[in-house]
Motif scaffolding. Structure first.
Motif, mmCIF file in Angstrom:
data_model
loop_
_atom_site.group_PDB
_atom_site.id
_atom_site.type_symbol
_atom_site.label_atom_id
_atom_site.label_comp_id
_atom_site.label_asym_id
_atom_site.label_seq_id
_atom_site.Cartn_x
_atom_site.Cartn_y
_atom_site.Cartn_z
ATOM 1 N N ASP B 29 50.336 37.990 -35.445
ATOM 2 C CA ASP B 29 48.931 37.570 -35.356
ATOM 3 C C ASP B 29 48.690 36.960 -33.987
ATOM 4 O OD1 ASP B 29 47.782 37.715 -38.236
ATOM 5 O OD2 ASP B 29 49.747 36.753 -38.477
ATOM 6 N N PHE B 30 47.741 37.472 -33.295
ATOM 7 C CA PHE B 30 47.273 36.804 -32.067
ATOM 8 C C PHE B 30 45.939 37.418 -31.664
ATOM 9 C CE2 PHE B 30 47.809 39.764 -28.477
ATOM 10 C CZ PHE B 30 48.664 40.735 -29.013
ATOM 11 N N SER B 31 45.274 36.766 -30.758
ATOM 12 C CA SER B 31 44.028 37.332 -30.257
ATOM 13 C C SER B 31 43.978 37.133 -28.745
ATOM 14 C CB SER B 31 42.818 36.710 -30.944
ATOM 15 O OG SER B 31 42.768 35.340 -30.641
ATOM 16 N N ALA B 32 43.160 37.913 -28.095
ATOM 17 C CA ALA B 32 43.005 37.798 -26.636
ATOM 18 C C ALA B 32 41.554 38.081 -26.316
ATOM 19 C CB ALA B 32 43.909 38.801 -25.942
ATOM 20 N N SER B 33 41.095 37.524 -25.222
ATOM 21 C CA SER B 33 39.694 37.793 -24.860
ATOM 22 C C SER B 33 39.592 38.288 -23.424
ATOM 23 C CB SER B 33 38.840 36.539 -25.090
ATOM 24 O OG SER B 33 39.456 35.432 -24.500
ATOM 25 N N SER B 34 38.418 38.733 -23.081
ATOM 26 C CA SER B 34 38.179 39.322 -21.748
ATOM 27 C C SER B 34 38.668 38.405 -20.634
ATOM 28 C CB SER B 34 36.686 39.517 -21.536
ATOM 29 O OG SER B 34 36.149 40.236 -22.574
ATOM 30 N N GLY B 35 39.256 38.999 -19.651
ATOM 31 C CA GLY B 35 39.706 38.255 -18.480
ATOM 32 C C GLY B 35 41.026 37.543 -18.692
ATOM 33 N N GLU B 36 41.651 37.796 -19.841
ATOM 34 C CA GLU B 36 42.902 37.098 -20.145
ATOM 35 C C GLU B 36 44.097 38.018 -19.913
ATOM 36 O OE1 GLU B 36 44.337 33.974 -23.604
ATOM 37 O OE2 GLU B 36 43.052 35.643 -24.160
ATOM 38 N N LYS B 165 38.884 48.916 -21.461
ATOM 39 C CA LYS B 165 38.646 47.564 -21.964
ATOM 40 C C LYS B 165 39.943 46.761 -21.946
ATOM 41 C CE LYS B 165 35.047 49.206 -25.074
ATOM 42 N NZ LYS B 165 34.757 49.658 -26.442
ATOM 43 N N MET B 166 41.058 47.492 -22.090
ATOM 44 C CA MET B 166 42.352 46.805 -22.199
ATOM 45 C C MET B 166 43.378 47.507 -21.303
ATOM 46 S SD MET B 166 44.341 45.876 -25.715
ATOM 47 C CE MET B 166 44.564 47.516 -26.363
ATOM 48 N N LEU B 167 44.184 46.684 -20.651
ATOM 49 C CA LEU B 167 45.217 47.222 -19.764
ATOM 50 C C LEU B 167 46.584 46.861 -20.350
ATOM 51 C CD1 LEU B 167 45.136 48.676 -17.009
ATOM 52 C CD2 LEU B 167 45.391 46.453 -15.915
ATOM 53 N N LEU B 168 47.406 47.866 -20.630
ATOM 54 C CA LEU B 168 48.731 47.608 -21.202
ATOM 55 C C LEU B 168 49.787 48.012 -20.182
ATOM 56 C CD1 LEU B 168 48.191 49.144 -24.784
ATOM 57 C CD2 LEU B 168 47.910 46.759 -24.081
ATOM 58 N N ALA B 169 50.707 47.087 -19.915
ATOM 59 C CA ALA B 169 51.729 47.385 -18.906
ATOM 60 C C ALA B 169 53.107 47.088 -19.459
ATOM 61 C CB ALA B 169 51.457 46.562 -17.658
ATOM 62 N N ASP B 170 53.966 48.121 -19.426
ATOM 63 C CA ASP B 170 55.330 47.955 -19.951
ATOM 64 C C ASP B 170 56.290 47.774 -18.777
ATOM 65 O OD1 ASP B 170 57.600 47.934 -21.397
ATOM 66 O OD2 ASP B 170 57.405 49.954 -22.227
ATOM 67 N N GLU B 171 56.664 46.530 -18.539
ATOM 68 C CA GLU B 171 57.561 46.171 -17.436
ATOM 69 C C GLU B 171 57.172 46.868 -16.131
ATOM 70 O OE1 GLU B 171 61.592 45.301 -18.277
ATOM 71 O OE2 GLU B 171 61.394 45.987 -20.345
ATOM 72 N N GLY B 196 36.986 41.640 -16.137
ATOM 73 C CA GLY B 196 36.771 41.177 -17.512
ATOM 74 C C GLY B 196 37.512 41.998 -18.541
ATOM 75 N N MET B 197 38.717 42.395 -18.200
ATOM 76 C CA MET B 197 39.502 43.219 -19.128
ATOM 77 C C MET B 197 40.488 42.332 -19.884
ATOM 78 S SD MET B 197 40.319 46.101 -16.319
ATOM 79 C CE MET B 197 41.426 47.036 -17.272
ATOM 80 N N ILE B 198 41.125 42.916 -20.886
ATOM 81 C CA ILE B 198 42.227 42.221 -21.564
ATOM 82 C C ILE B 198 43.511 42.848 -21.028
ATOM 83 C CG2 ILE B 198 43.387 41.875 -23.784
ATOM 84 C CD1 ILE B 198 40.500 42.186 -25.037
ATOM 85 N N GLY B 199 44.409 42.021 -20.525
ATOM 86 C CA GLY B 199 45.654 42.552 -19.972
ATOM 87 C C GLY B 199 46.850 42.083 -20.779
ATOM 88 N N ILE B 200 47.682 43.006 -21.175
ATOM 89 C CA ILE B 200 48.908 42.642 -21.899
ATOM 90 C C ILE B 200 50.084 43.284 -21.178
ATOM 91 C CG2 ILE B 200 50.161 42.792 -24.087
ATOM 92 C CD1 ILE B 200 47.450 42.802 -25.485
ATOM 93 N N LEU B 201 51.035 42.440 -20.831
ATOM 94 C CA LEU B 201 52.113 42.902 -19.958
ATOM 95 C C LEU B 201 53.463 42.484 -20.543
ATOM 96 C CD1 LEU B 201 51.771 42.182 -16.168
ATOM 97 C CD2 LEU B 201 53.916 41.715 -17.284
ATOM 98 N N ILE B 202 54.373 43.416 -20.577
ATOM 99 C CA ILE B 202 55.734 43.079 -21.028
ATOM 100 C C ILE B 202 56.578 42.801 -19.790
ATOM 101 C CG2 ILE B 202 57.863 44.032 -21.999
ATOM 102 C CD1 ILE B 202 56.254 45.574 -23.985
ATOM 103 N N THR B 203 57.319 41.717 -19.820
ATOM 104 C CA THR B 203 58.273 41.482 -18.723
ATOM 105 C C THR B 203 59.399 40.563 -19.176
ATOM 106 O OG1 THR B 203 58.502 40.849 -16.411
ATOM 107 C CG2 THR B 203 57.005 39.521 -17.730
ATOM 108 N N HIS B 204 60.560 40.725 -18.521
ATOM 109 C CA HIS B 204 61.703 39.825 -18.752
ATOM 110 C C HIS B 204 61.763 38.813 -17.625
ATOM 111 C CE1 HIS B 204 63.580 42.088 -21.964
ATOM 112 N NE2 HIS B 204 63.352 43.206 -21.306
#
Lengths: 348, 230
Positions: B29-36, B165-171, B196-204
């Motif tokens: 469970d989580f949420s994210a908003s624009s620009g985050e 609307k959303m940017l997903l980045a895998d490492e 104003g997008m939602i960005g989710i990024l995986i990184t170590h």
């Protein structure tokens, strides 16, 4: 479209190689087919030149034109039933340099005469129309030709394709053939009903034979065509396997790339269209080049070589190659549609 | 796009059945908003890549829901998901995954043309984006002619072509050296904020955590910790 063309342009060498292989396969199929057809023409073109569907021949000669001979009574009997023109034949020899060439002299009604390619049809008893292939032996219009019976004839013209069982044919007037040792080998039926043909067939000593039965009775025709046709079929099968394998392997090489494209939102349809455009372009280029090459070869190949090209053969080979290429591409398409983008990304 | 949110509720993913059954995500469970910009972190096998793949519509989920801008998209058809990946979700991979036979401008414009933009408009937008990141001298270069950093920046711009609307980045920094990695993450942060997008990024790489708004740490399929960075 953009994807397909950009890739073809970037990997020029790879796709030129694939096109070259396709060209060679299509060329080989066309060349062997043209040779097979050429050999077939040397056996049966004389029958085709008579432009008839049915013939009346002597019974019990296994449809062999060279053994058939009709009597006056038999000829009259048939002509009472339907319109039929005698085909008179005489086997002769002519001299060409130090050797002798067998020549099947024929005479028939004017309406059944073969098409003249050069010169004109014989008008007098001392003229004859030769098969064009004899030009390779040095004969030309106006030359004198001496037959076995020591009679001399002037060459009035040439017909393109008049051969029977690998013997060149020559046409003379019906009056001229009476001077030779000839026989009425068959009657050429112009137009006839099924009932008329049945009536003739029921008469003693004669049989109605179709043109294809007559051709199949030429011993050398069947013996040559069967292995050649088998060879052509195998060439096609091999070509089909090679092409399908080529297009499949090329697609497999691009699996991960297609997976990435799918992951960023490219539809399977776009990828499928891209593959089809590439297959069509490669196949058409290869086939068109092979058609041009074989046509050029057809123009320069010696006239006495058994080589016969026609548009039907070229169209058939082109269509078959396109179909085979599409089947190959079809196998690849199934693979492309099933590509899992996630799997493709992980495998990179 | 200002009030846009991503809401993830009770997301689970199970692979296999019976004895081979493995629960990779156990109720996220989580949420994210624009620009985050959110960083997903965790050890190998913690489930972060699985989570990103589900968010990107590349992998089916077992239970739960994910709403982007109030649209629950996980149950859409394959065709609709593909379209969504084209227009609403921008993907950035570990390596650039650019198409080797397209120059950089065509690379970007292809994606826009797929979404229905005209060829001229697509090229115009491609050039504008590439100029933004200082690659105007590379318009006609092929991926093989670019450095790793340039390739990755071009790949980021490709992901932005259809204004997702959303940017997903895998490492996305895994194949880059320290300085280049920071450069790329800074760029991603600015893009997410400015557009104003939602960005989710995986990184170590913990050195880049500070560039995110939040870091979500996954452990054994659970969301173990959430750190506010800014």
């Amino acid at each position: 479209m953009k994807l397909a063309l950009k890739e073809l342009k970037f990997y020029k060498f790879k796709y030129i190689m694939v096109t070259a292989i396709l060209f060679l396969l299509a060329f080989l199929v066309l060349f062997v087919s043209a040779l097979a057809q050429g050999l077939a023409r040397e056996n049966i073109s004389g029958i085709d030149a008579l432009n008839s569907e049915y013939f009346v021949m002597e019974e019990d000669v296994e449809n062999d034109l060279m053994r058939s001979g009709l009597s006056e009574d038999q000829i009259n009997g048939v002509q009472e039933t339907t319109s039929a023109d005698p085909l008179q034949l005489s086997m002769q020899k002519i001299e060409s340099g130090d050797s002798e060439i067998s020549l099947l002299i024929a005479a028939t009604d004017e309406s059944k005469e073969p098409a003249v390619k050069e010169g004109r049809f014989p008008e007098s008893q001392s003229e004859l129309l030769l098969n064009e292939k004899l030009k390779a032996e040095g004969f030309s219009v106006g030359d004198d030709v001496t037959l076995t019976n020591e009679q001399t004839y002037e060459v009035s013209g040439f017909a393109e394709d008049i051969m029977f069982a690998h013997n060149s044919m020559a046409f003379v007037t019906p009056e001229a053939i009476n001077d030779l040792e000839s026989r009425t080998a068959a009657l050429i039926i112009s137009e006839s009903s099924e009932a008329e043909r049945q009536t003739i067939d029921d008469a003693p000593g004669v049989a109605v034979v179709s043109a294809s039965e007559l051709k199949n009775a030429v011993p050398s025709y069947q013996a040559e065509q069967q292995p050649l046709n088998l060879m052509i079929v195998f060439l096609f099968v091999i070509s089909a396997i090679v092409l399908a394998a080529f297009f499949y392997v090329i697609t497999i090489q691009k699996t991960s790339q297609f997976g990435i494209l799918k992951a960023i939102g490219t539809s399977s349809r776009t990828l499928a269209v891209s593959i089809l455009i590439q297959v069509i372009l490669i196949t058409l280029t290869g086939v068109v080049l092979s058609l041009i090459t074989i046509s050029l070869i057809g123009m320069v190949i010696p006239i006495d070589m058994p080589f016969y090209l026609n548009t039907n053969l070229m169209a058939l080979v082109s269509v078959l190659f396109l179909v085979v290429a599409f089947i190959g591409a079809g196998l690849s398409l199934v693979r492309v549609i099933r590509i899992d983008p996630l799997e493709a990304i992980s495998s990179e | 796009m200002n009030n846009m949110t991503l809401e993830v509720h009770g997301l689970t993913k199970t692979f296999g059945t019976g004895d081979a059954k493995t629960d990779v995500l156990k109720g996220i469970d989580f949420s994210a908003s624009s620009g985050e910009l959110i960083i997903l972190s965790g050890a190998s096998g913690s489930g972060k890549s699985t989570l990103l793949s589900i968010l990107g519509g590349l992998l089916s989920h077992t239970e739960g829901e994910v709403k982007l801008d109030d649209v629950d998209y996980l149950d859409l058809s394959e065709k609709e998901l593909t379209k969504m990946r084209l227009t609403d979700i921008g993907f950035i991979f570990q390596s650039s995954h650019l198409i080797p036979y397209m120059d950089i401008v065509s690379q970007l414009s292809f994606v826009a043309e797929q979404a229905g933009l005209s060829k001229n408009e697509a090229r115009k937008r491609s050039k504008a984006l590439l100029e933004e990141i200082g690659l105007s001298h590379r318009f006609n270069s092929y991926p093989g002619m670019l450095s790793g950093g340039e390739r990755q920046r071009a790949a980021i711009m490709r992901a932005l072509m259809n204004k997702p609307k959303m940017l997903l980045a895998d490492e996305p920094t895994a194949s880059l050296d320290g300085a280049r990695a920071i450069e790329v993450v800074e760029m991603l942060r600015d893009i997410v904020k400015d557009r104003g997008m939602i960005g989710i990024l995986i990184t170590h790489d913990s050195r880049i955590f500070e560039y995110a708004d939040r870091v979500l740490t996954l452990e054994d399929g659970h969301l173990k910790a959430e750190s506010q960075m800014q």
